[in-house]
Design an enzyme around this catalytic site. Structure first.
Site, PDB file in Angstrom:
ATOM      1  N   ASP A   1       0.860  -1.176   0.000  1.00 40.59           N
ATOM      2  CA  ASP A   1       0.000   0.000   0.000  1.00 40.59           C
ATOM      3  C   ASP A   1       0.901   1.231   0.000  1.00 40.59           C
ATOM      4  O   ASP A   1       1.463   1.593   1.027  1.00 40.59           O
ATOM      5  CB  ASP A   1      -0.917   0.017   1.227  1.00 40.59           C
ATOM      6  CG  ASP A   1      -1.974   1.118   1.133  1.00 40.59           C
ATOM      7  OD1 ASP A   1      -1.709   2.147   0.495  1.00 40.59           O
ATOM      8  OD2 ASP A   1      -3.074   0.939   1.699  1.00 40.59           O
TER       9      ASP A   1
ATOM     10  N   GLU B   1     -21.424  -6.143 -13.549  1.00 42.05           N
ATOM     11  CA  GLU B   1     -22.418  -6.823 -12.716  1.00 42.05           C
ATOM     12  C   GLU B   1     -23.824  -6.405 -13.143  1.00 42.05           C
ATOM     13  O   GLU B   1     -24.036  -5.248 -13.497  1.00 42.05           O
ATOM     14  CB  GLU B   1     -22.187  -6.480 -11.239  1.00 42.05           C
ATOM     15  CG  GLU B   1     -20.827  -6.939 -10.737  1.00 42.05           C
ATOM     16  CD  GLU B   1     -20.599  -6.587  -9.265  1.00 42.05           C
ATOM     17  OE1 GLU B   1     -21.471  -5.919  -8.654  1.00 42.05           O
ATOM     18  OE2 GLU B   1     -19.552  -6.986  -8.728  1.00 42.05           O
TER      19      GLU B   1
ATOM     20  N   HIS C   1     -21.359 -10.510  -5.286  1.00 39.26           N
ATOM     21  CA  HIS C   1     -21.105  -9.221  -4.616  1.00 39.26           C
ATOM     22  C   HIS C   1     -21.837  -9.151  -3.266  1.00 39.26           C
ATOM     23  O   HIS C   1     -22.681  -8.280  -3.027  1.00 39.26           O
ATOM     24  CB  HIS C   1     -21.511  -8.043  -5.504  1.00 39.26           C
ATOM     25  CG  HIS C   1     -20.801  -6.770  -5.170  1.00 39.26           C
ATOM     26  ND1 HIS C   1     -20.487  -5.820  -6.087  1.00 39.26           N
ATOM     27  CD2 HIS C   1     -20.322  -6.301  -3.980  1.00 39.26           C
ATOM     28  CE1 HIS C   1     -19.865  -4.805  -5.505  1.00 39.26           C
ATOM     29  NE2 HIS C   1     -19.769  -5.085  -4.221  1.00 39.26           N
TER      30      HIS C   1
ATOM     31  N   ASP D   1     -15.726 -12.252  -5.203  1.00 40.50           N
ATOM     32  CA  ASP D   1     -17.044 -11.726  -4.859  1.00 40.50           C
ATOM     33  C   ASP D   1     -17.473 -10.588  -5.777  1.00 40.50           C
ATOM     34  O   ASP D   1     -18.647 -10.233  -5.802  1.00 40.50           O
ATOM     35  CB  ASP D   1     -17.043 -11.227  -3.407  1.00 40.50           C
ATOM     36  CG  ASP D   1     -18.388 -10.693  -2.956  1.00 40.50           C
ATOM     37  OD1 ASP D   1     -19.393 -11.410  -3.136  1.00 40.50           O
ATOM     38  OD2 ASP D   1     -18.445  -9.569  -2.427  1.00 40.50           O
TER      39      ASP D   1
ATOM     40  N   ALA E   1     -13.031  -6.686  -3.270  1.00 38.52           N
ATOM     41  CA  ALA E   1     -12.899  -5.238  -3.389  1.00 38.52           C
ATOM     42  C   ALA E   1     -13.686  -4.719  -4.583  1.00 38.52           C
ATOM     43  O   ALA E   1     -14.820  -4.255  -4.437  1.00 38.52           O
ATOM     44  CB  ALA E   1     -11.425  -4.854  -3.495  1.00 38.52           C
ATOM     45  N   ARG E   2     -13.093  -4.829  -5.768  1.00 38.30           N
ATOM     46  CA  ARG E   2     -13.735  -4.362  -6.985  1.00 38.30           C
ATOM     47  C   ARG E   2     -13.372  -5.291  -8.137  1.00 38.30           C
ATOM     48  O   ARG E   2     -12.242  -5.749  -8.256  1.00 38.30           O
ATOM     49  CB  ARG E   2     -13.283  -2.930  -7.323  1.00 38.30           C
ATOM     50  CG  ARG E   2     -13.976  -1.858  -6.488  1.00 38.30           C
ATOM     51  CD  ARG E   2     -15.444  -1.747  -6.848  1.00 38.30           C
ATOM     52  NE  ARG E   2     -16.153  -0.764  -6.033  1.00 38.30           N
ATOM     53  CZ  ARG E   2     -16.855  -1.059  -4.959  1.00 38.30           C
ATOM     54  NH1 ARG E   2     -16.915  -2.321  -4.540  1.00 38.30           N
ATOM     55  NH2 ARG E   2     -17.505  -0.123  -4.289  1.00 38.30           N
TER      56      ARG E   2
ATOM     57  N   GLY F   1     -20.217  -8.793  -0.324  1.00 38.72           N
ATOM     58  CA  GLY F   1     -19.372  -8.199   0.706  1.00 38.72           C
ATOM     59  C   GLY F   1     -20.091  -7.254   1.641  1.00 38.72           C
ATOM     60  O   GLY F   1     -19.757  -7.165   2.820  1.00 38.72           O
ATOM     61  N   ALA F   2     -21.089  -6.549   1.133  1.00 41.80           N
ATOM     62  CA  ALA F   2     -21.844  -5.600   1.967  1.00 41.80           C
ATOM     63  C   ALA F   2     -23.261  -6.074   2.233  1.00 41.80           C
ATOM     64  O   ALA F   2     -24.083  -5.300   2.726  1.00 41.80           O
ATOM     65  CB  ALA F   2     -21.882  -4.229   1.300  1.00 41.80           C
TER      66      ALA F   2
END
Length: 287
Positions: free
Chosen positions: A169, A260, A278, A255, A230-231, A280-281
């Site tokens: 990072d 999408e 997707h 995920d 993530a994306r 994750g949330a």
């Protein structure tokens, strides 16, 4: 104020807005053309990840005073175009971080222990214990790409399993990463070389799109596992499929997808790829 909500958020959130006297319309699953036709009538727009707020949408939103993203990032919104139009864009950067981190761990364990494939086999009436031999997380190295909110929560949880933590990072001070037990490395490829698992927690930008491709996957140890909550687009799925096909990688947990919803991809056919739509949330706590 008239507010257009184009992606599903919890009813309590809608009720709060209406309780403050706002006129709120919920129109989920709109096509791009329907959004372009509708948005000029509204003063505010609320989206999640499904709606793409392009420069064309922003140009059409003549009365829009603010765009809200009910989620961690704003990468489905053309922030530059919004800024140029004088429209502020806001998000909720900690809304679903626990949910995303826990889903990452779910995929990590599912791929390491072959639970999805074993469950499908059992439901077919089979008993193939030896076929689904897995691996422990303890003493394995986890490479974390992106040490923001989600990446650090994953680090805490992985540390509880006894994993060694390294990461990449360029925006994180080494001291902050070290506080969570992460040793930051300067090169993407070096993280891949040392990692039994890699997990991505970065936004999608021109710099991060395709950051894990054939070269990086080939650098990983044989039997390694790739995770992406993530994306879509951060991992080259064609290269990932090749690495699964030739047996270099033991599995993958994906995920998020570049486009999408998706019903097919290069990795859909692999028994050792755990794929989710997707999620994750997708918990009541994060909404």
């Amino acid at each position: 104020m008239k507010i257009l909500v184009t992606d599903k958020i919890v009813d309590e959130g809608i009720a709060i807005l209406r309780g403050k006297g706002y006129e709120v319309d919920t129109r989920y699953g709109m096509t791009p053309d329907e959004l372009l036709a509708a948005v000029p009538a509204y003063d505010a727009l609320i989206v999640r990840s499904a709606t793409c707020v392009t420069a064309e949408v922003i140009e059409a939103a003549k009365n829009c005073k603010i765009i809200g993203r009910a989620g961690v990032t704003c990468d489905n919104i053309d922030v530059d175009a919004a800024t140029a139009a004088g429209i502020p864009v806001c998000n909720v950067p900690t809304s679903n971080i626990v949910s995303a981190a826990e889903h990452t761990m779910a995929l990590m364990l599912a791929t390491a222990r072959n639970t999805a494939a074993a469950s499908a086999s059992m439901k077919e009436g089979k008993w193939d214990r030896s076929k689904f031999t897995g691996k422990e997380l303890q003493d394995k190295t986890l490479g974390i790409f992106g040490t923001g909110h989600v990446g650090l929560l994953v680090a805490e949880r992985a540390a509880a399993f006894g994993m060694r933590l390294i990461g990449y990072d360029p925006y994180c001070p080494p001291e902050r990463a070290a506080h969570y037990g992460i040793t930051l490395l300067d090169e993407i490829d070096e993280v891949c070389k040392q990692s039994d698992f890699i997990t991505l927690h970065m936004p999608k930008t021109p710099e991060t799109t395709g950051m894990i491709g054939a070269k990086q996957l080939a650098e990983m140890p044989e039997g390694a596992i790739v995770l992406n909550v993530a994306r879509g687009g951060l991992v080259d799925l064609d290269a990932l499929a090749d690495a699964l096909e030739n047996g270099h990688l033991a599995g993958a947990g994906i995920d998020v997808w570049e486009n999408e919803p998706v019903s097919d991809s290069p990795i859909h056919k692999f028994e050792n790829a755990v794929i989710t739509p997707h999620l994750g949330a997708s918990t009541p706590e994060s909404e």
